[in-house]
Design a protein around this motif. Structure first.
Motif, PDB file in Angstrom:
ATOM      1  N   ALA A  26      -7.294  -1.346   0.776  1.00  0.00           N
ATOM      2  CA  ALA A  26      -6.057  -1.296  -0.004  1.00  0.00           C
ATOM      3  C   ALA A  26      -6.303  -1.686  -1.456  1.00  0.00           C
ATOM      4  N   ALA A  74      -5.643   0.787  -4.770  1.00  0.00           N
ATOM      5  CA  ALA A  74      -4.445   0.343  -5.499  1.00  0.00           C
ATOM      6  C   ALA A  74      -4.314   1.139  -6.796  1.00  0.00           C
ATOM      7  N   LEU A 119       0.840  -1.188   0.000  1.00  0.00           N
ATOM      8  CA  LEU A 119       0.000   0.000   0.000  1.00  0.00           C
ATOM      9  C   LEU A 119       0.880   1.245   0.000  1.00  0.00           C
TER      10      LEU A 119
END
Length: 288
Positions: free
Chosen positions: A202, A206, A88
């Motif tokens: 996350a 992305a 992340l």
């Protein structure tokens, strides 16, 4: 300090099963203990330490607090998700404490508690008293994969009618009959749920190179549980300044946007990245 490491839990709704949760019979600070373990054992996503007897827990502004043994759950979880194998981006790490707090509120809701989140880090009961505090600290690994966040959570379980301060409450006061779980059971449940929520967040951000704000779909679960937005608030800021106004949204990275009171010379919302917030004129869920 006695230590018990239970068998690995069933896989959470994430890319891979989380590591076993380490249960300690007593510890000064679960955050400090977990950070030390990460340095020794590797910075694994989902690694966690929990206890029902924390004697020197971390609070905001370097505060230290403790509760009588068995009355509260202290849980710290390391969060370093890697959607599709890519860590992340650090610009999104500031959201992880809010994601964790919203997840805790959601899980307490399944036990009959209409919990909600006060920005930036408190999980509250329907009347605005505190059920759980959440505090994040950055972990920096030496493996070159980038930083993560250790999120510490302190959940009040049962103070037997004698909460340590008038602004606190516990699950025993609000949960449905029989819904106050054993501390170890709750630790596993919350760890797995937080890891799963962070993995979803996350994956949703992305590829985003810039910080996201409250309009991004990835943070919709946070907004559903956040009771601060739309409220008149008072924010006590670092340095001693105070700001009163209406919280109107979340900015980039999870900052709080506050529209000043009518008559103020400022017309644009102020952006708060840290501070102690008080909900004015009651609470969102009071009386429901």
């Amino acid at each position: 300090m006695q230590e018990h490491v239970p068998a690995a839990p069933s896989p959470a709704a994430s890319a891979a099963p989380a590591p076993p949760l380490t249960w300690l019979e007593s510890v000064g600070s679960t955050q400090d203990d977990l950070l030390a373990r990460l340095d020794r054992e590797g910075h694994r996503h989902g690694a966690a330490v929990a206890t029902a007897d924390q004697t020197a827990g971390r609070g905001r502004h370097t505060r230290v607090w403790s509760t009588p043994p068995g009355t509260a759950l202290a849980l710290s979880v390391h969060l370093r998700p890697e959607p599709a194998g890519v860590p992340l981006a650090p610009v999104h790490l500031s959201w992880l404490s809010l994601v964790a707090a919203a997840t805790i509120a959601e899980r307490l809701g399944t036990r009959g508690v209409a919990a909600h989140v006060k920005w930036p880090n408190d999980v509250l009961a329907p009347d605005g008293r505190k059920l759980c505090g959440v505090l994040g600290s950055v972990s920096r690994a030496a493996d070159g994969k980038g930083p993560g966040v250790v999120v510490g959570m302190g959940v009040n379980l049962d103070h037997r009618g004698a909460a340590p301060v008038p602004t606190a409450t516990d699950l025993a006061e609000w949960a449905d009959a029989g819904q106050v779980p054993e501390p170890r059971v709750l630790a596993e449940e919350l760890r797995d749920a937080v890891v799963a929520s962070v993995d979803r967040f996350a994956a949703a951000v992305a590829g985003e190179a810039e910080p996201v704000d409250g309009d991004h779909p990835a943070v919709a679960p946070v907004l559903r549980r956040l009771s601060t937005v739309g409220r008149e608030i008072r924010a006590e800021l670092p340095g001693g300044d105070t700001l009163e106004g209406t919280a109107v949204g979340l900015g980039r990275g999870g900052t709080l946007l506050v529209r000043p009171l009518a008559g103020s010379r400022e017309t644009l919302p102020a952006e708060i990245s840290a501070g102690d917030v008080v909900h004015l004129r009651g609470d969102v869920l009071r009386g429901r």
